[in-house]
Design a protein around this motif. Structure first.
Motif, mmCIF file in Angstrom:
data_model
loop_
_atom_site.group_PDB
_atom_site.id
_atom_site.type_symbol
_atom_site.label_atom_id
_atom_site.label_comp_id
_atom_site.label_asym_id
_atom_site.label_seq_id
_atom_site.Cartn_x
_atom_site.Cartn_y
_atom_site.Cartn_z
ATOM 1 N N ALA A 10 25.088 14.371 15.889
ATOM 2 C CA ALA A 10 24.230 15.448 15.396
ATOM 3 C C ALA A 10 22.916 15.549 16.159
ATOM 4 C CB ALA A 10 23.947 15.249 13.904
ATOM 5 N N GLY A 11 22.687 14.616 17.082
ATOM 6 C CA GLY A 11 21.493 14.710 17.907
ATOM 7 C C GLY A 11 20.479 13.602 17.743
ATOM 8 N N CYS A 12 20.774 12.579 16.947
ATOM 9 C CA CYS A 12 19.850 11.446 16.851
ATOM 10 C C CYS A 12 19.789 10.719 18.198
ATOM 11 C CB CYS A 12 20.286 10.477 15.754
ATOM 12 S SG CYS A 12 20.018 11.087 14.082
ATOM 13 N N ASP A 13 18.618 10.164 18.483
ATOM 14 C CA ASP A 13 18.387 9.508 19.772
ATOM 15 C C ASP A 13 18.772 8.034 19.776
ATOM 16 O OD1 ASP A 13 16.723 11.776 21.012
ATOM 17 O OD2 ASP A 13 15.623 11.344 19.161
ATOM 18 N N ALA A 14 18.826 7.436 18.592
ATOM 19 C CA ALA A 14 19.021 5.991 18.507
ATOM 20 C C ALA A 14 19.867 5.653 17.292
ATOM 21 C CB ALA A 14 17.674 5.278 18.411
ATOM 22 N N TRP A 15 20.482 4.490 17.362
ATOM 23 C CA TRP A 15 21.188 3.919 16.211
ATOM 24 C C TRP A 15 20.545 2.575 15.918
ATOM 25 C CZ3 TRP A 15 26.982 2.011 16.453
ATOM 26 C CH2 TRP A 15 27.341 1.458 15.213
ATOM 27 N N TYR A 16 19.921 2.465 14.745
ATOM 28 C CA TYR A 16 19.349 1.209 14.271
ATOM 29 C C TYR A 16 20.442 0.509 13.474
ATOM 30 C CZ TYR A 16 14.947 3.285 15.778
ATOM 31 O OH TYR A 16 13.950 3.852 16.541
ATOM 32 N N SER A 17 21.062 -0.484 14.081
ATOM 33 C CA SER A 17 22.391 -0.924 13.678
ATOM 34 C C SER A 17 22.451 -2.349 13.136
ATOM 35 C CB SER A 17 23.337 -0.814 14.881
ATOM 36 O OG SER A 17 24.609 -1.331 14.587
ATOM 37 N N VAL A 18 23.109 -2.487 11.975
ATOM 38 C CA VAL A 18 23.388 -3.804 11.409
ATOM 39 C C VAL A 18 24.547 -4.459 12.151
ATOM 40 C CG1 VAL A 18 24.154 -5.053 9.344
ATOM 41 C CG2 VAL A 18 22.472 -3.213 9.138
ATOM 42 N N VAL A 19 25.643 -3.726 12.286
ATOM 43 C CA VAL A 19 26.807 -4.319 12.949
ATOM 44 C C VAL A 19 26.480 -4.662 14.398
ATOM 45 C CG1 VAL A 19 27.902 -2.169 13.764
ATOM 46 C CG2 VAL A 19 29.315 -4.136 13.146
ATOM 47 N N GLY A 20 25.543 -3.923 14.999
ATOM 48 C CA GLY A 20 25.130 -4.244 16.354
ATOM 49 C C GLY A 20 24.480 -5.601 16.484
ATOM 50 N N GLY A 21 23.949 -6.115 15.379
ATOM 51 C CA GLY A 21 23.337 -7.442 15.388
ATOM 52 C C GLY A 21 24.345 -8.571 15.387
ATOM 53 N N LEU A 22 25.620 -8.248 15.102
ATOM 54 C CA LEU A 22 26.685 -9.252 15.109
ATOM 55 C C LEU A 22 27.721 -8.980 16.189
ATOM 56 C CD1 LEU A 22 27.396 -9.689 11.283
ATOM 57 C CD2 LEU A 22 26.294 -11.336 12.801
ATOM 58 N N PHE A 23 28.121 -7.723 16.298
ATOM 59 C CA PHE A 23 29.172 -7.330 17.230
ATOM 60 C C PHE A 23 28.650 -6.183 18.102
ATOM 61 C CE2 PHE A 23 31.211 -8.687 13.209
ATOM 62 C CZ PHE A 23 31.737 -9.900 13.655
ATOM 63 N N PRO A 24 27.755 -6.486 19.016
ATOM 64 C CA PRO A 24 27.081 -5.429 19.786
ATOM 65 C C PRO A 24 28.010 -4.644 20.696
ATOM 66 C CG PRO A 24 26.542 -7.598 20.655
ATOM 67 C CD PRO A 24 27.249 -7.823 19.358
ATOM 68 N N GLU A 25 29.080 -5.252 21.153
ATOM 69 C CA GLU A 25 29.971 -4.535 22.073
ATOM 70 C C GLU A 25 30.567 -3.296 21.405
ATOM 71 O OE1 GLU A 25 29.582 -8.775 23.226
ATOM 72 O OE2 GLU A 25 30.173 -7.758 21.361
ATOM 73 N N GLN A 26 30.995 -3.433 20.161
ATOM 74 C CA GLN A 26 31.582 -2.300 19.449
ATOM 75 C C GLN A 26 30.532 -1.223 19.184
ATOM 76 O OE1 GLN A 26 32.172 -5.499 18.832
ATOM 77 N NE2 GLN A 26 34.372 -5.591 19.258
ATOM 78 N N ALA A 27 29.343 -1.637 18.784
ATOM 79 C CA ALA A 27 28.273 -0.677 18.514
ATOM 80 C C ALA A 27 27.810 0.007 19.796
ATOM 81 C CB ALA A 27 27.100 -1.379 17.833
ATOM 82 N N LEU A 28 27.772 -0.735 20.890
ATOM 83 C CA LEU A 28 27.370 -0.140 22.172
ATOM 84 C C LEU A 28 28.371 0.915 22.633
ATOM 85 C CD1 LEU A 28 26.044 -3.233 24.158
ATOM 86 C CD2 LEU A 28 24.814 -1.071 23.837
ATOM 87 N N ALA A 29 29.654 0.664 22.414
ATOM 88 C CA ALA A 29 30.665 1.631 22.835
ATOM 89 C C ALA A 29 30.471 2.964 22.122
ATOM 90 C CB ALA A 29 32.061 1.081 22.560
ATOM 91 N N ILE A 30 30.190 2.906 20.824
ATOM 92 C CA ILE A 30 29.944 4.126 20.047
ATOM 93 C C ILE A 30 28.685 4.830 20.550
ATOM 94 C CG2 ILE A 30 29.345 4.999 17.751
ATOM 95 C CD1 ILE A 30 31.085 2.693 16.609
ATOM 96 N N THR A 31 27.629 4.061 20.743
ATOM 97 C CA THR A 31 26.347 4.635 21.164
ATOM 98 C C THR A 31 26.431 5.264 22.541
ATOM 99 O OG1 THR A 31 25.232 2.903 19.887
ATOM 100 C CG2 THR A 31 23.887 4.168 21.416
ATOM 101 N N ARG A 32 27.049 4.568 23.474
ATOM 102 C CA ARG A 32 27.143 5.084 24.833
ATOM 103 C C ARG A 32 27.986 6.359 24.875
ATOM 104 N NH1 ARG A 32 23.279 2.370 25.127
ATOM 105 N NH2 ARG A 32 23.023 0.422 26.279
ATOM 106 N N ALA A 33 29.053 6.397 24.109
ATOM 107 C CA ALA A 33 29.877 7.609 24.071
ATOM 108 C C ALA A 33 29.073 8.782 23.528
ATOM 109 C CB ALA A 33 31.122 7.371 23.217
ATOM 110 N N ALA A 34 28.297 8.533 22.471
ATOM 111 C CA ALA A 34 27.514 9.611 21.867
ATOM 112 C C ALA A 34 26.450 10.119 22.822
ATOM 113 C CB ALA A 34 26.871 9.109 20.571
ATOM 114 N N LEU A 35 25.741 9.231 23.461
ATOM 115 C CA LEU A 35 24.661 9.655 24.348
ATOM 116 C C LEU A 35 25.182 10.316 25.619
ATOM 117 C CD1 LEU A 35 22.124 6.707 23.943
ATOM 118 C CD2 LEU A 35 22.227 8.886 22.725
ATOM 119 N N ALA A 36 26.466 10.085 25.920
ATOM 120 C CA ALA A 36 27.095 10.768 27.047
ATOM 121 C C ALA A 36 27.653 12.129 26.639
ATOM 122 C CB ALA A 36 28.214 9.916 27.623
#
Length: 297
Positions: free
Chosen positions: A201-227
């Motif tokens: 929807a256009g948010c610039d960042a994800w402040y993530s709980v799961v990213g604090g444990l499993f960052p690879e999965q959270a990064l994949a979602i974030t990178r896809a969105a920002l692309a």
């Protein structure tokens, strides 16, 4: 710093104190994964349960173990006086930014919240992220109040609550808020199950709980969105639906994240401040099954 993936690790502890070695390893892990920032002493970091001295120590450990990754330190407290002291400690520890929620016992007014942020901003030499978390603070920001606070010189991001799982409604929410805030203030989504929708929807960042444990999965979602790959963003999030269901069924992310951290061996048990407890019995077995199903354990 206030764009991309901001990973929020737990603060492992028992009634004897903070497990500093485990916290350091959590920070090192997410830093090595390549997250864009690390948020210490957020709600997942149990900041409200810690003394000023403990929070100062966590701020210092976070910065020391994050390498070149910026560290954002939570400074929320009941009294403005205490927030100012915590802000001083965070800056002295080398924090790149701070995160402030309007913590309250008595219900706050809009003017009280604005004054709170105004006073704190006058004392800061680092940027601030406004933490909008009505589920824990019981204070609801209006978009208009966000607009007022975002004009303060140190404010650089707003961490909004989960958006509705409707991309059109979510875009309207983000667009409405953007019209009221300066162009250099980012909007970050919180609430992991809603992150993909918020990012699409256009948010610039994800402040993530799961990213604090499993960052690879959270990064994949974030990178896809920002692309701009909205389809893949949604697909990657949908693949984690069994995890998001745990959040919904067990009243939020903290107990689920702490239970996952214990089960995956990232922290020892217990890891939460009393009277909080991680999940037990059949609930704990369900979390373990989800971790195995998703290849996280």
């Amino acid at each position: 710093m206030f764009t991309g993936l901001s990973a929020f690790p737990l603060t492992p502890m028992n009634e004897s104190g903070i497990n500093e070695n485990e916290f350091a390893r959590l920070v090192q892990h997410v830093a090595e994964a390549g997250v864009d920032s690390i948020g210490t002493l957020g709600s997942t970091g149990s900041y409200v349960y810690l003394s000023r001295e403990e929070r100062g120590r966590i701020a210092k450990l976070g910065v020391e173990n994050a390498g070149s990754v910026p560290v954002i330190v939570g400074i929320g407290a009941l009294r403005t006086r205490d927030v100012l002291a915590l802000a001083e400690d965070a800056q002295r520890a080398g924090a790149s930014g701070v995160l402030l929620a309007p913590v309250s016992y008595q219900k706050l007014t809009d003017d009280e919240v604005f004054s709170h942020y105004e006073t704190v901003c006058r004392s800061l030499s680092v940027p601030l992220c406004v933490y909008d978390n009505p589920g824990t603070t019981h204070f609801e920001f209006s978009d208009e109040l966000h607009g007022r606070i975002a004009q303060l010189p140190q404010v650089r991001s707003i961490k909004i609550p989960p958006v509705v799982n409707d991309i059109h409604a979510a875009r309207e929410r983000v667009t409405r808020l953007r019209k009221l805030i300066p162009s250099d203030v980012t909007i970050g989504i919180s609430g992991d199950p809603a992150a993909a929708t918020g990012l699409n929807a256009g948010c610039d960042a994800w402040y993530s709980v799961v990213g604090g444990l499993f960052p690879e999965q959270a990064l994949a979602i974030t990178r896809a969105a920002l692309a701009g790959d909205t389809h893949n963003t949604s697909a990657l999030s949908d693949a984690l639906e069994p995890l998001w269901a745990l959040y919904r069924d067990y009243g939020g992310s903290l107990r689920v994240a702490a239970t996952m951290a214990e089960l995956s061996g990232k922290v020892s048990q217990p890891c939460l401040p009393q009277p909080l407890k991680t999940l037990e019995g059949d609930d704990r077995k369900r979390v373990a099954q989800v971790l195995v199903q998703l290849g996280l354990m």
